[in-house]
Design an enzyme around this catalytic site. Structure first.
Site: not given
Length: 150
Positions: A110, A127
Site C-alpha cells: 500500500d 484497492d
C-alpha cells in the site's frame, strides 16, 4: 475492437500499472509527504483495514479460492458475466494484483495515505479499482432495477 479484447486490455493495463507502481515503492524508495495526501510504503498483512492479519500466511490461498469460486459461478451464469463484464474485469485486475503482492512481498503493498482532517487507512490503486467495481455493481443493481420497472 470486440468487447472481450477490450476487457483483456483493461485488465492487463490496470494490473501492470498497479504492479509497476508497487515495484517502484518497494525497490526505488518512492515517497512524498503532503499536507493532506502522502505517498509512503506500507505493507498490509490482512485485508481491508488490516482485518484478518492473523491469517497472513493463508490469505493468498483463501483469496485465490474465492476468485476460483467466482469464476466457476460466472462460467455457469454467463448472463451475469455479460452484464457485469466491466466490473468483473476491474475486480479481477485489482484482486489478482493484490494477491500477487502476497506471493511476491508477503503482504499487499500500500502507498496512498490520506490524512487531511482525519487519518484514513493506507491503500493502493488496486484497492481503488476494486472499490470502483463494487460501486458500479451497486449502482447497476439499484438503478438498473428501477429502470426495468419503468
Amino acid at each position: 475492437m470486440n468487447k472481450t479484447l477490450l476487457m483483456v486490455f483493461i485488465f492487463f493495463g490496470i494490473f501492470f500499472i498497479d504492479q509497476a507502481v508497487k515495484y517502484a515503492f518497494v525497490f526505488h524508495n518512492w515517497g512524498v509527504e503532503g499536507s493532506c495526501l502522502s505517498f509512503q510504503l506500507a505493507y498490509n498483512y490482512g485485508v481491508a483495514f488490516s482485518m484478518f492479519s492473523f491469517l497472513k500466511e493463508y490469505l493468498k490461498y483463501i483469496q485465490l479460492t474465492l476468485i476460483l469460486i467466482g469464476i466457476i459461478y460466472l462460467y455457469f451464469n454467463k448472463e451475469v458475466l455479460k452484464e457485469y463484464s466491466f466490473s468483473i474485469t476491474l475486480l479481477l485486475a485489482g484482486g489478482l494484483s493484490n494477491i500477487l503482492d502476497r506471493f511476491t512481498y508477503g503482504a499487499v503493498v500500500d502507498y496512498i495515505y490520506w490524512h487531511c482532517g482525519f487519518e484514513f487507512a493506507i491503500f493502493n490503486l488496486a484497492d481503488m479499482i476494486i472499490n470502483l467495481a463494487v460501486a458500479i455493481i451497486i449502482y447497476k443493481q439499484i438503478w438498473g432495477k428501477k429502470e426495468q420497472k419503468a
